[in-house]
Design a protein around this motif. Sequence first.
Motif: not given
Length: 297
Positions: A185-212
């Motif tokens: 199971v993967l989740t995708t979300r937007e988070t604020p970008a680091a630094g002074d430029a602002g904006g957002k970055v998309t983060v995808a993470e595997t939160v659960l593995q091998n689920i029936r």
Amino acid sequence: MSPVRLLIVLIAAVSAIGLAVVLQRALGAKPAAPTGLVESSGPAAPQGKPMTQVLVAKRDLPVGARLVAADVGWQAWPSDSINTAFITNGAAPASPDGKVQAAKAVVAATADQMIGGDPAKVVEGAIVRDPILVGEPITPRKIVRGGEGGYLSVVLTPGKRAMSVPVSSDTAVGGFILPGDRVDVLTTRETPAAGDAGGKVTVAETVLQNIRVLALDQATAAEKDAKSIVAATATLEVGPVEAETLARAKAGGAISLALRAYTDMGGPSGVTHVVARDDSTVRINRGGQTSSVAVRP
């Protein structure tokens, strides 16, 4: 001994043997079995009593056991003592005492209680809801199949929970994920970008593995020869901690399922990463300037 006397003796012997055979048949005696052969026969059915084949358990079946054809078998049962909940073969032999019609009526009523199709095939793949002892008749009340009430609560592994997530063809491998498969199971979300430029970055993470995967929409099993199911929801089997992680992932962004290889189903299962909460953004003030940084726990 002269040839004439020998011939007379032979004719007399053959005549005696023939007479013995005729007498034996006339008296109804059963010919003796040849030396070295053993007669074998099944249990004799009660004389004058119609019998019906009833489906019974061939071994003790605990709660949660998934039935296969080898777990059940036919057993002769007196037709006049059949419970309407029993699963029968739908036929009764003729009775010499005139009870044929009554026996057929019992069988017909019993057949109406069957859960459809050939009984031996119907129970295959069903789940035991209540314990069934060896020799005990199989009844619909003690088994449950996909699509029937109480199915998921029976098929769930002890300590696990069933939880649904929204999916689509894009987020469920084009519909090639089927009930019984294992997924990440993967989740995708937007988070604020680091630094002074602002904006957002998309983060995808595997939160659960091998689920029936327990079900797709209301389908707990793919139809015969079906290679894909396009569904709107997928029901997954998770533990209590995994359920909390999945709930946070659903609230944080889109959910995607990644199909695991069949040979990889024995790997670790559970939480791989705790989804960041809303307060995961850290603001840093340097020289009067403030910047935001997304932090992963």
